[in-house]
Design a protein around this motif. Structure first.
Motif, mmCIF file in Angstrom:
data_model
loop_
_atom_site.group_PDB
_atom_site.id
_atom_site.type_symbol
_atom_site.label_atom_id
_atom_site.label_comp_id
_atom_site.label_asym_id
_atom_site.label_seq_id
_atom_site.Cartn_x
_atom_site.Cartn_y
_atom_site.Cartn_z
ATOM 1 N N ALA A 49 0.745 -1.149 -0.055
ATOM 2 C CA ALA A 49 0.112 0.065 0.021
ATOM 3 C C ALA A 49 0.996 0.973 -0.037
ATOM 4 O O ALA A 49 0.619 2.096 -0.746
ATOM 5 N N GLY A 50 2.006 1.371 0.723
ATOM 6 C CA GLY A 50 2.876 2.229 0.816
ATOM 7 C C GLY A 50 3.483 2.614 -0.468
ATOM 8 O O GLY A 50 3.801 3.737 -1.105
ATOM 9 N N ILE A 51 3.647 1.478 -1.334
ATOM 10 C CA ILE A 51 4.358 1.463 -2.635
ATOM 11 C C ILE A 51 3.504 2.449 -3.719
ATOM 12 O O ILE A 51 3.640 3.100 -4.324
ATOM 13 N N VAL A 52 1.945 2.023 -3.491
ATOM 14 C CA VAL A 52 0.943 2.470 -4.076
ATOM 15 C C VAL A 52 0.790 3.943 -4.071
ATOM 16 O O VAL A 52 0.759 4.769 -4.839
ATOM 17 N N PHE A 53 0.899 4.417 -2.722
ATOM 18 C CA PHE A 53 1.086 5.776 -2.427
ATOM 19 C C PHE A 53 2.101 6.514 -3.272
ATOM 20 O O PHE A 53 2.060 7.599 -3.618
ATOM 21 N N ALA A 54 3.275 6.091 -2.963
ATOM 22 C CA ALA A 54 4.580 6.696 -3.422
ATOM 23 C C ALA A 54 4.332 6.592 -4.984
ATOM 24 O O ALA A 54 5.001 7.738 -5.484
ATOM 25 N N ILE A 55 4.161 5.695 -5.931
ATOM 26 C CA ILE A 55 3.862 5.633 -7.177
ATOM 27 C C ILE A 55 2.913 6.752 -7.457
ATOM 28 O O ILE A 55 3.201 7.476 -8.456
ATOM 29 N N GLY A 56 1.845 6.841 -6.965
ATOM 30 C CA GLY A 56 0.761 7.851 -7.214
ATOM 31 C C GLY A 56 1.319 9.209 -6.851
ATOM 32 O O GLY A 56 1.176 9.931 -7.693
ATOM 33 N N TYR A 57 1.921 9.304 -5.907
ATOM 34 C CA TYR A 57 2.258 10.971 -5.565
ATOM 35 C C TYR A 57 3.484 11.084 -6.598
ATOM 36 O O TYR A 57 3.556 12.340 -7.202
ATOM 37 N N GLY A 58 4.452 10.105 -6.909
ATOM 38 C CA GLY A 58 5.422 10.425 -7.869
ATOM 39 C C GLY A 58 5.039 10.651 -9.200
ATOM 40 O O GLY A 58 5.484 11.465 -9.871
ATOM 41 N N ALA A 59 3.879 10.111 -9.796
ATOM 42 C CA ALA A 59 3.316 10.036 -10.961
ATOM 43 C C ALA A 59 2.406 11.304 -10.919
ATOM 44 O O ALA A 59 2.745 11.918 -12.359
ATOM 45 N N LEU A 60 1.929 11.804 -10.103
ATOM 46 C CA LEU A 60 1.207 13.053 -10.198
ATOM 47 C C LEU A 60 2.120 14.522 -9.970
ATOM 48 O O LEU A 60 1.824 15.411 -10.711
ATOM 49 N N TYR A 61 3.029 14.285 -9.111
ATOM 50 C CA TYR A 61 3.712 15.306 -8.744
ATOM 51 C C TYR A 61 5.285 15.480 -9.142
ATOM 52 O O TYR A 61 5.715 16.688 -9.043
ATOM 53 N N LYS A 62 5.939 14.645 -9.321
ATOM 54 C CA LYS A 62 7.041 14.527 -9.606
ATOM 55 C C LYS A 62 7.516 14.146 -11.138
ATOM 56 O O LYS A 62 8.303 14.866 -11.634
ATOM 57 N N ALA A 63 6.758 13.296 -11.695
ATOM 58 C CA ALA A 63 6.757 13.270 -13.161
ATOM 59 C C ALA A 63 6.284 14.007 -14.143
ATOM 60 O O ALA A 63 6.651 14.294 -15.169
ATOM 61 N N ASP A 64 5.463 15.007 -13.611
ATOM 62 C CA ASP A 64 4.471 15.838 -14.364
ATOM 63 C C ASP A 64 5.033 17.156 -14.006
ATOM 64 O O ASP A 64 4.555 17.641 -13.051
ATOM 65 N N ALA A 65 5.844 17.760 -14.639
ATOM 66 C CA ALA A 65 6.556 19.159 -14.389
ATOM 67 C C ALA A 65 5.506 20.222 -14.696
ATOM 68 O O ALA A 65 5.885 21.538 -14.275
ATOM 69 N N ASP A 66 4.305 20.132 -15.386
ATOM 70 C CA ASP A 66 3.353 21.027 -15.731
ATOM 71 C C ASP A 66 2.490 21.158 -14.524
ATOM 72 O O ASP A 66 1.523 22.281 -14.357
ATOM 73 N N ARG A 67 2.474 20.072 -13.326
ATOM 74 C CA ARG A 67 1.612 20.381 -12.229
ATOM 75 C C ARG A 67 2.192 21.091 -11.064
ATOM 76 O O ARG A 67 3.327 20.604 -10.766
ATOM 77 N N ASP A 68 1.283 21.991 -10.505
ATOM 78 C CA ASP A 68 1.901 22.691 -9.596
ATOM 79 C C ASP A 68 1.139 22.534 -8.304
ATOM 80 O O ASP A 68 -0.001 22.644 -8.135
ATOM 81 N N LEU A 69 2.159 21.522 -7.554
ATOM 82 C CA LEU A 69 1.536 21.156 -6.074
ATOM 83 C C LEU A 69 0.966 22.173 -5.222
ATOM 84 O O LEU A 69 -0.017 22.422 -4.658
ATOM 85 N N ASP A 70 1.444 23.341 -5.312
ATOM 86 C CA ASP A 70 1.173 24.318 -4.497
ATOM 87 C C ASP A 70 -0.276 25.079 -4.876
ATOM 88 O O ASP A 70 -0.884 25.634 -4.040
#
Length: 147
Positions: A49-70
């Motif tokens: 489950a922790g891996i799922v959370f890490a993959i999700g966070y990484g895919a949304l906010y680390k791999a996509d430079a156009d998405r601004d977390l703030d």
């Protein structure tokens, strides 16, 4: 100049659902996933489950430079888009497992669990959901980022 993505919209969840269901389906109906889940400990399921959370966070906010977390809308300090992704990742697997009657097929009627008590079936089903969510989160995050 970079084009900024709009803030979270309900359509983003719809895209996540399509991607999540698309990649979760084959794993819900695969006996090997249920055998694996039956042999996992609760600690293993938590790590998955922790891996799922890490993959999700990484895919949304680390791999996509156009998405601004703030700029993301939040609930209790957690971005709504991420909450939606986790609900879709785990929820799509759970829904498919129930629709396909996978717990009954593999755990009750099958020979995976030696003593298929309701508690053993529930715990093993939750473990199988965590395994399937690894694949579902990839599909959901990809659909959210691409479309």
């Amino acid at each position: 100049m970079r084009r900024r993505r709009p803030r979270y919209r309900i359509a983003d969840t719809a895209q996540q659902v399509v991607g999540g269901f698309l990649l979760a389906g084959p794993f819900v109906v695969t006996e090997e996933v249920w055998v694996l889940a039956a042999n996992m400990t609760t600690l293993h399921a938590g790590l998955v489950a922790g891996i799922v959370f890490a993959i999700g966070y990484g895919a949304l906010y680390k791999a996509d430079a156009d998405r601004d977390l703030d700029r993301e809308a939040e609930v209790a300090g957690v971005p709504i888009r991420f909450v939606s992704l986790m609900v879709v990742a785990f929820g799509s697997v759970a829904v498919l497992a129930m629709v396909f009657t996978a717990p009954d097929t593999f755990l009750v009627d099958g020979e995976i669990l030696p003593d298929p008590t309701p508690m053993a079936v529930t715990v093993t089903t939750l473990k199988a959901i965590s395994v399937g969510a690894i694949f579902s989160v990839v599909g959901a995050a990809t659909a959210d980022s691409v479309f």
